[in-house]
Design a protein around this motif. Structure first.
Motif, PDB file in Angstrom:
ATOM      1  N   GLU A 187      50.301  44.394  30.680  1.00 33.64           N
ATOM      2  CA  GLU A 187      51.869  44.891  30.785  1.00 33.64           C
ATOM      3  C   GLU A 187      51.654  46.945  30.757  1.00 33.64           C
ATOM      4  O   GLU A 187      51.829  47.208  30.962  1.00 33.64           O
ATOM      5  CB  GLU A 187      53.238  44.477  30.130  1.00 33.64           C
ATOM      6  CG  GLU A 187      53.053  43.285  31.227  1.00 33.64           C
ATOM      7  CD  GLU A 187      54.496  42.565  30.916  1.00 33.64           C
ATOM      8  OE1 GLU A 187      55.383  43.072  29.719  1.00 33.64           O
ATOM      9  OE2 GLU A 187      54.865  41.629  31.271  1.00 33.64           O
ATOM     10  N   ARG A 188      51.160  47.051  29.570  1.00 34.05           N
ATOM     11  CA  ARG A 188      50.860  47.601  28.585  1.00 34.05           C
ATOM     12  C   ARG A 188      49.467  48.897  28.941  1.00 34.05           C
ATOM     13  O   ARG A 188      49.520  49.582  28.074  1.00 34.05           O
ATOM     14  CB  ARG A 188      50.834  47.933  27.495  1.00 34.05           C
ATOM     15  CG  ARG A 188      52.423  47.547  27.009  1.00 34.05           C
ATOM     16  CD  ARG A 188      52.252  46.512  25.234  1.00 34.05           C
ATOM     17  NE  ARG A 188      52.378  48.138  24.375  1.00 34.05           N
ATOM     18  CZ  ARG A 188      52.480  47.500  22.918  1.00 34.05           C
ATOM     19  NH1 ARG A 188      51.884  46.475  22.459  1.00 34.05           N
ATOM     20  NH2 ARG A 188      52.277  48.491  22.301  1.00 34.05           N
ATOM     21  N   LEU A 189      48.547  48.339  29.437  1.00 38.43           N
ATOM     22  CA  LEU A 189      47.125  48.417  29.587  1.00 38.43           C
ATOM     23  C   LEU A 189      46.516  49.141  30.971  1.00 38.43           C
ATOM     24  O   LEU A 189      47.987  48.620  31.639  1.00 38.43           O
ATOM     25  CB  LEU A 189      45.928  47.593  29.603  1.00 38.43           C
ATOM     26  CG  LEU A 189      46.148  47.263  27.622  1.00 38.43           C
ATOM     27  CD1 LEU A 189      44.558  46.396  28.095  1.00 38.43           C
ATOM     28  CD2 LEU A 189      45.231  48.930  27.348  1.00 38.43           C
ATOM     29  N   GLY A 190      46.564  50.104  30.981  1.00 37.68           N
ATOM     30  CA  GLY A 190      46.027  50.295  32.816  1.00 37.68           C
ATOM     31  C   GLY A 190      44.105  50.080  32.572  1.00 37.68           C
ATOM     32  O   GLY A 190      43.783  51.065  31.337  1.00 37.68           O
ATOM     33  N   ILE A 191      43.960  49.408  33.521  1.00 38.76           N
ATOM     34  CA  ILE A 191      42.486  48.936  33.407  1.00 38.76           C
ATOM     35  C   ILE A 191      41.406  49.709  34.996  1.00 38.76           C
ATOM     36  O   ILE A 191      41.802  49.226  35.669  1.00 38.76           O
ATOM     37  CB  ILE A 191      41.807  47.935  33.187  1.00 38.76           C
ATOM     38  CG1 ILE A 191      43.004  47.522  32.189  1.00 38.76           C
ATOM     39  CG2 ILE A 191      40.362  47.589  33.470  1.00 38.76           C
ATOM     40  CD1 ILE A 191      42.259  45.823  31.859  1.00 38.76           C
ATOM     41  N   VAL A 192      40.760  50.711  34.823  1.00 42.17           N
ATOM     42  CA  VAL A 192      39.760  50.867  35.544  1.00 42.17           C
ATOM     43  C   VAL A 192      38.383  50.570  35.847  1.00 42.17           C
ATOM     44  O   VAL A 192      37.587  50.774  34.546  1.00 42.17           O
ATOM     45  CB  VAL A 192      40.034  52.749  35.897  1.00 42.17           C
ATOM     46  CG1 VAL A 192      38.616  52.419  37.036  1.00 42.17           C
ATOM     47  CG2 VAL A 192      41.433  52.628  36.299  1.00 42.17           C
ATOM     48  N   LEU A 193      37.964  49.508  36.236  1.00 38.88           N
ATOM     49  CA  LEU A 193      37.438  49.041  36.155  1.00 38.88           C
ATOM     50  C   LEU A 193      35.492  49.666  36.826  1.00 38.88           C
ATOM     51  O   LEU A 193      35.861  50.485  37.450  1.00 38.88           O
ATOM     52  CB  LEU A 193      37.117  47.190  37.531  1.00 38.88           C
ATOM     53  CG  LEU A 193      37.711  46.048  36.141  1.00 38.88           C
ATOM     54  CD1 LEU A 193      38.216  44.948  37.161  1.00 38.88           C
ATOM     55  CD2 LEU A 193      37.703  46.478  34.745  1.00 38.88           C
ATOM     56  N   GLN A 194      34.717  49.121  36.527  1.00 35.09           N
ATOM     57  CA  GLN A 194      33.380  49.630  37.035  1.00 35.09           C
ATOM     58  C   GLN A 194      33.152  49.468  39.040  1.00 35.09           C
ATOM     59  O   GLN A 194      32.943  50.209  38.943  1.00 35.09           O
ATOM     60  CB  GLN A 194      32.091  49.418  36.442  1.00 35.09           C
ATOM     61  CG  GLN A 194      31.140  50.433  35.922  1.00 35.09           C
ATOM     62  CD  GLN A 194      30.689  49.510  35.384  1.00 35.09           C
ATOM     63  OE1 GLN A 194      29.169  49.161  35.692  1.00 35.09           O
ATOM     64  NE2 GLN A 194      30.013  48.792  33.721  1.00 35.09           N
ATOM     65  N   GLU A 195      33.743  48.489  39.209  1.00 28.82           N
ATOM     66  CA  GLU A 195      33.600  48.556  40.487  1.00 28.82           C
ATOM     67  C   GLU A 195      34.729  48.296  42.023  1.00 28.82           C
ATOM     68  O   GLU A 195      35.971  48.174  40.789  1.00 28.82           O
ATOM     69  CB  GLU A 195      33.334  47.079  41.203  1.00 28.82           C
ATOM     70  CG  GLU A 195      31.636  46.574  40.726  1.00 28.82           C
ATOM     71  CD  GLU A 195      31.433  44.939  40.889  1.00 28.82           C
ATOM     72  OE1 GLU A 195      31.530  44.259  41.857  1.00 28.82           O
ATOM     73  OE2 GLU A 195      30.588  44.400  40.421  1.00 28.82           O
ATOM     74  N   THR A 196      34.744  49.408  42.519  1.00 25.45           N
ATOM     75  CA  THR A 196      35.911  49.394  43.005  1.00 25.45           C
ATOM     76  C   THR A 196      36.294  48.060  43.787  1.00 25.45           C
ATOM     77  O   THR A 196      35.323  47.694  44.387  1.00 25.45           O
ATOM     78  CB  THR A 196      35.713  50.793  43.911  1.00 25.45           C
ATOM     79  OG1 THR A 196      34.513  50.855  43.341  1.00 25.45           O
ATOM     80  CG2 THR A 196      36.473  51.859  44.223  1.00 25.45           C
TER      81      THR A 196
END
Lengths: 308, 267
Positions: A77-86
């Protein structure tokens, strides 16, 4: 203030492959930290442990004061995650995807505001499948920040971008830091680390090989400066007041320790004035982060191959 | 669709989270032509083809004569529900796992039950539309007769069948190695079973193929729905078949929960 990320002695192996071999890492709140390293250095494994996607073999890990191994749910809830794959839903629009994700979070940001921030206003109502690679990636960043995270992980945010798209992605990321979001990003682009990061952590073969602000890493690792100029006509290298080498094109190169920089340049220009000869293309250059990085990575030998 | 409203900025919880997911699952489903064609139009196309070709034909089943369409409509409806639940879930989940969409969701606070719940709810909505269209066409165009007293039995067969095939679809998906293999695995498991399970034409109970089909849920679903619409007695509840469906529901759920993976396997 407590560190946003605190890692001590982190290790992780896949079978016989030691992907991470004892990493220490501290990320100050509000800072941008770039984890730099070649493919297979252990960047993604480290990130995925911090994000709670993978278990670790050993070591202490605190993300926003929580252990991602056991507090994953609260942390998300407190993290933003942008992964390697779209990976946004191809048949929805960016606006719909963001609105869908917004309601997963207790205090989401405004959907239109995020769309504007990542520069997708014109494509807000187009199907995701019609977006370009760069636009999809910016949607990923939008999804990473829709929950208004305290800490944002960006895993290779601009890999595969053309230079223009990369610059515009950097602008988006710089815009986020203004809001006080702590950012940890991985990259294998040196210029990206240099352009965005307050702090650079160089990882090679599963270990941290250097850490510090980009300028400090450069200075510590590769403190030599180089003076170059074109050899004046009628002059041989032997005539010069300082030791140097000359290339076939007549370019003189003098490598110096930092302490010698001023005296040598002084002697050289004094000599030129006295003799009345020009020093065409006179340049004093210092090794960039790129040279420092390549030197560091070369020292640790070949990177360990990690299954993707 | 040209306009969409932005969801209110309130956190979705509990059942609200499932309806929230359902809304976007439905949008995505109807906008995806291959998915909508394969699992929605396909069974309707077969309904029109078979029912039109065989209109007026009678068949004999267990010594009783009845019109082909009276036999076929419940069977093709079972096929439609299996497509909307089993095929749809197995293929959608395989694709989303392969292309990182499941992992993407796992990076958010969305709980797994809400994600899967939304997908199942979406399958049920598609099934409901199929039920209405199939029975509507059956009664209106192909002379199928359904007694109002059988509605409870039909509802029970449909609900249990849909639940069973959702569970089995999610369970099967965990055995599919990658998205490329999904359509093949789904068709290879479902299509042959529909032939020996009496979807298209009767397969006598005593035959060897029917005995083989007994082990799988397809025949039990077809039979439960057939008995509910046409079977002897007053209620139309095919107890044995319903129990088989319940058994497969439990088995499917156990496998699905135990083996569910967010990410593609390492290659």
């Amino acid at each position: 203030m407590a560190a946003a990320v605190e890692v001590r002695g982190l290790t992780k192996s896949y079978g016989n492959v030691h992907a991470v071999r004892g990493i220490d890492l501290t990320v100050e709140p509000g800072s941008v930290t770039a984890v730099l390293g070649p493919n297979g250095a252990g960047k993604t494994t480290t990130m995925e442990i911090l994000e709670g996607f993978r278990d670790r073999d050993a070591g202490e890990v605190r993300v926003l004061g929580l252990d991602p191994g056991s507090n994953g749910k609260e942390l998300r809830e407190r993290l933003g995650i942008v992964l390697q794959e779209t990976a946004a839903e191809a048949y929805l629009t960016p606006r719909e995807v963001l609105a869908m994700h917004a309601r997963y979070y207790p205090h989401p940001r405004d959907v239109d505001e995020v769309i504007a921030l990542v520069g997708l206003t014109e494509k807000a109502r187009a199907r995701v499948k019609t977006l370009s690679g760069g636009q999809k990636r910016r949607l990923d960043v939008g999804l990473g920040i829709i929950g208004d995270p305290e800490l944002l992980f960006l895993d290779e945010p601009t890999t595969g971008f053309d230079p223009t798209a990369r610059r515009s992605a950097w602008e988006v990321i710089r815009g986020l830091t203004g809001g006080g979001t702590t950012i940890v990003l991985t990259t294998h682009y040196i210029d990206e680390a240099q352009a965005l990061a307050d702090n650079v952590v160089v990882i090679a073969a599963g270990r941290v090989v250097a850490e510090g602000p980009p300028a400090v890493i450069t200075a510590a690792q590769h403190s030599l400066a180089t003076v170059t100029f074109l050899l004046p006509e009628g002059v041989t290298v032997g005539d010069l007041p300082v030791q140097g080498t000359v290339s076939s094109s007549g370019l003189v190169e003098i490598t110096l320790a930092p302490a010698d920089e001023v005296p040598v340049v002084h002697r050289l220009t004094g000599w030129a004035l006295e003799r009345g000869v020009p020093l065409q293309d006179l340049r004093v250059s210092r090794a960039g982060l790129e040279d420092a990085y390549l030197a560091l990575v070369a020292e640790t030998g070949d990177a360990v191959d990690v299954p993707a | 669709m040209t306009t969409t409203s932005v969801a209110p900025r309130k956190r979705a919880k509990g059942i609200g989270l499932i309806t929230h997911q359902l809304r976007y699952e439905q949008l995505a489903y109807w906008r995806n032509p291959p998915a909508a064609f394969f699992t929605f139009l396909f069974p309707l196309m077969f309904l029109v083809l078979f029912a039109s070709l065989n209109k007026g034909q009678t068949i004999e089943l267990n010594g009783k004569k009845l019109s082909y369409n009276q036999y076929f409509v419940p069977g093709i409806l079972a096929y439609g529900v299996m497509g909307a639940c089993f095929s749809n879930l197995a293929m959608t989940l395989s694709n989303r796992r392969e292309f990182g969409q499941l992992k993407r969701k796992r990076a958010t606070p969305l709980p797994a039950w809400a994600l899967i719940g939304g997908l199942i709810a979406s399958s049920i909505v598609i099934s409901l539309v199929l039920v209405i269209v199939t029975f509507g066409a059956g009664i209106g165009l192909y002379g199928v007769v359904i007694s109002a007293s059988r509605i409870p039995a039909i509802a029970v067969a449909l609900i249990l069948g849909a639940a069973c095939f959702c569970a089995v679809g999610i369970a099967l998906q965990t055995l599919i190695p990658n998205a490329d293999a999904a359509p093949a695995v789904v068709n290879f498991t479902l299509l042959p079973l529909t032939f020996i399970s009496g979807v298209w034409f009767p397969v006598p109970d005593s035959s060897f193929l029917a005995k083989v089909a007994e082990a799988f849920p397809v025949r039990h679903f077809v039979t439960a729905l057939f008995d509910a619409t046409n079977g002897p007695g007053s209620g139309g509840f095919a107890t044995k078949d319903l129990l088989w469906l319940a058994g497969w529901l439990v088995l499917g759920t156990v496998v699905a929960v135990r083996r569910f993976r967010w990410e593609p396997g390492r290659r």
